[in-house]
Design a protein around this motif. Structure first.
Motif, PDB file in Angstrom:
ATOM      1  N   SER A 205       6.498   6.663   1.791  1.00 54.64           N
ATOM      2  CA  SER A 205       7.301   5.229   1.797  1.00 54.64           C
ATOM      3  C   SER A 205       6.516   4.411   2.790  1.00 54.64           C
ATOM      4  CB  SER A 205       8.656   5.581   2.530  1.00 54.64           C
ATOM      5  OG  SER A 205       8.337   5.876   3.722  1.00 54.64           O
ATOM      6  N   ALA A 206       6.609   3.021   2.200  1.00 53.70           N
ATOM      7  CA  ALA A 206       6.137   1.921   2.819  1.00 53.70           C
ATOM      8  C   ALA A 206       7.065   1.232   3.610  1.00 53.70           C
ATOM      9  CB  ALA A 206       5.429   1.200   1.957  1.00 53.70           C
ATOM     10  N   ASN A 207       6.699   0.699   4.834  1.00 58.52           N
ATOM     11  CA  ASN A 207       7.645   0.150   5.641  1.00 58.52           C
ATOM     12  C   ASN A 207       8.096  -1.191   5.379  1.00 58.52           C
ATOM     13  OD1 ASN A 207       5.231  -0.789   6.569  1.00 58.52           O
ATOM     14  ND2 ASN A 207       5.990  -1.435   8.702  1.00 58.52           N
ATOM     15  N   THR A 208       7.115  -1.794   4.497  1.00 53.38           N
ATOM     16  CA  THR A 208       7.531  -3.146   3.730  1.00 53.38           C
ATOM     17  C   THR A 208       7.908  -2.961   2.331  1.00 53.38           C
ATOM     18  OG1 THR A 208       5.076  -3.313   3.285  1.00 53.38           O
ATOM     19  CG2 THR A 208       5.826  -4.052   5.541  1.00 53.38           C
ATOM     20  N   THR A 219       2.575  -0.102   6.847  1.00 55.03           N
ATOM     21  CA  THR A 219       2.423   1.326   7.438  1.00 55.03           C
ATOM     22  C   THR A 219       3.072   2.116   6.311  1.00 55.03           C
ATOM     23  OG1 THR A 219       2.433   0.788   9.640  1.00 55.03           O
ATOM     24  CG2 THR A 219       3.240   3.107   9.247  1.00 55.03           C
ATOM     25  N   PHE A 220       2.354   3.431   5.988  1.00 53.36           N
ATOM     26  CA  PHE A 220       2.857   4.056   5.025  1.00 53.36           C
ATOM     27  C   PHE A 220       2.888   5.436   5.557  1.00 53.36           C
ATOM     28  CE2 PHE A 220       0.005   1.207   2.505  1.00 53.36           C
ATOM     29  CZ  PHE A 220       0.748   1.256   1.422  1.00 53.36           C
ATOM     30  N   SER A 252      -2.474  -0.467   7.112  1.00 50.99           N
ATOM     31  CA  SER A 252      -3.523  -1.126   6.681  1.00 50.99           C
ATOM     32  C   SER A 252      -3.105  -2.595   6.616  1.00 50.99           C
ATOM     33  CB  SER A 252      -3.984  -0.938   5.370  1.00 50.99           C
ATOM     34  OG  SER A 252      -5.053  -1.717   4.821  1.00 50.99           O
ATOM     35  N   SER A 253      -3.910  -3.736   6.904  1.00 52.27           N
ATOM     36  CA  SER A 253      -3.373  -5.132   6.540  1.00 52.27           C
ATOM     37  C   SER A 253      -4.553  -5.681   5.665  1.00 52.27           C
ATOM     38  CB  SER A 253      -3.351  -5.915   7.957  1.00 52.27           C
ATOM     39  OG  SER A 253      -4.770  -5.952   8.601  1.00 52.27           O
ATOM     40  N   GLY A 258      -2.941  -4.472  -6.430  1.00 57.08           N
ATOM     41  CA  GLY A 258      -2.931  -3.260  -7.520  1.00 57.08           C
ATOM     42  C   GLY A 258      -3.687  -2.152  -6.664  1.00 57.08           C
ATOM     43  N   ASP A 259      -3.664  -2.033  -5.368  1.00 56.74           N
ATOM     44  CA  ASP A 259      -3.807  -0.882  -4.573  1.00 56.74           C
ATOM     45  C   ASP A 259      -2.783   0.132  -4.828  1.00 56.74           C
ATOM     46  OD1 ASP A 259      -6.371  -1.732  -3.626  1.00 56.74           O
ATOM     47  OD2 ASP A 259      -5.581  -2.401  -1.695  1.00 56.74           O
TER      48      ASP A 259
END
Length: 299
Positions: A205-208, A219-220, A252-253, A258-259
């Motif tokens: 999951s991604a926090n955003t 953050t994944f 990552s920032s 598309g990533d």
């Protein structure tokens, strides 16, 4: 004048001899008692005997039999017979010599070699091999599970794919050695532990969420299923492994539109299916930063 008559008794010359026999035999195990018996010929009604060991008198052994459990390998036993018969020849007589073979006692033992081991996964084929000391040329085997003999399991190995937790496997070895001690002998016991087969899985999951602005930190987090105590992770962007990213989270920032972020989980559980396993990917939508401005006009 005629004297009285004397009737002469002329005894034949009697050859004296003696032979000996041994019971149970001249080949024995150390510590076993054997008895030698003298068989006299023309010994008279009260013959005397002297038993010999390697040609030397054995003190106190003057009967027609000699018994001992202290003989040495290669010891030579014989007897001298002295006949009390009249008119003998070859008196005293010495018997044949019996050379004794004394085999050392051999302690029988067995240990188990277990492949792949006593702790296994459900359905694993496990082979137990008996490693025997002093089993002889033709030992026999009987495998047991606890107190129960395993039907048909009578060779040096025993193989099973149906073991369950709590099984207690060992083998009983009967040596073919003539001088086996502790025979038959039981091996050590293998206490079997059977672990279930675990399905490994992982989700992320991604926090955003998957829609962010360019340069926003994300953050994944990986959530493992049956990952074990020490799982290992490798994060990916598309098909490419991200160097150094081997923790349960990845931040990552610098993501771009598309990533596609995913993770591969290597479970530390010992009994797993589909291991390693990869998560579904999260395809990121990265919106550009749009400068906002305002202007005014006069009229």
């Amino acid at each position: 004048a005629l004297s009285n008559a004397i009737n002469m008794t002329v005894n034949p010359i009697l050859p004296v001899s003696v032979s000996i026999s041994v019971n149970p035999g001249s080949s024995i195990c150390a510590g076993v008692s054997i008895t030698f018996t003298a068989v006299p010929v023309n010994g008279g009604n009260n013959p005397t005997y002297q038993w010999l060991s390697n040609g030397n008198p054995i003190q106190g052994e003057t009967n027609s039999t000699y018994t001992s459990n202290q003989l040495s390998d290669g010891e030579q036993i014989s007897v001298v017979l002295t006949s009390n018969a009249l008119c003998t020849t070859g008196n005293p007589a010495t018997s044949n010599v019996i050379t004794v073979t004394v085999d050392r006692n051999l302690v029988v033992s067995a240990v188990l070699d277990i492949n792949p081991g006593a702790t296994i996964c459900d359905g694993t084929t496990t082979t137990f091999t008996a490693i025997v000391d002093n089993g002889g040329n033709t030992p026999t085997f009987q495998w047991f599970n606890g107190a129960n003999p395993i039907s048909g399991a009578t060779s040096v190995t025993y193989t099973s794919a149906t073991l369950v937790t709590g099984d207690e496997i060992y083998v009983r070895v009967t040596s073919s050695e003539a001088c086996a001690v502790g025979n038959p002998a039981n091996s050590d016991t293998a206490d079997i532990i059977v672990n279930p087969i675990l399905t490994v899985g992982v989700s992320i999951s991604a926090n955003t969420g998957n829609v962010i602005c360019l340069g926003s930190p994300v953050t994944f987090t990986a959530t493992p299923l049956n990952g074990g105590l020490t799982p290992f992770y490798q994060w990916f962007n598309g098909l490419n492994a991200i160097p150094g990213e081997t923790a349960s989270t990845y931040a990552s920032s610098t993501l771009v539109n598309g990533d596609q972020i995913s993770v591969r989980l290597f479970s530390s559980e010992i009994c797993t299916t589909v291991n390693p396993v990869s998560s579904d990917g999260i395809t990121m939508t990265v919106n550009p930063i749009v400068p906002v401005s305002v202007s005014i006009v006069s009229n």
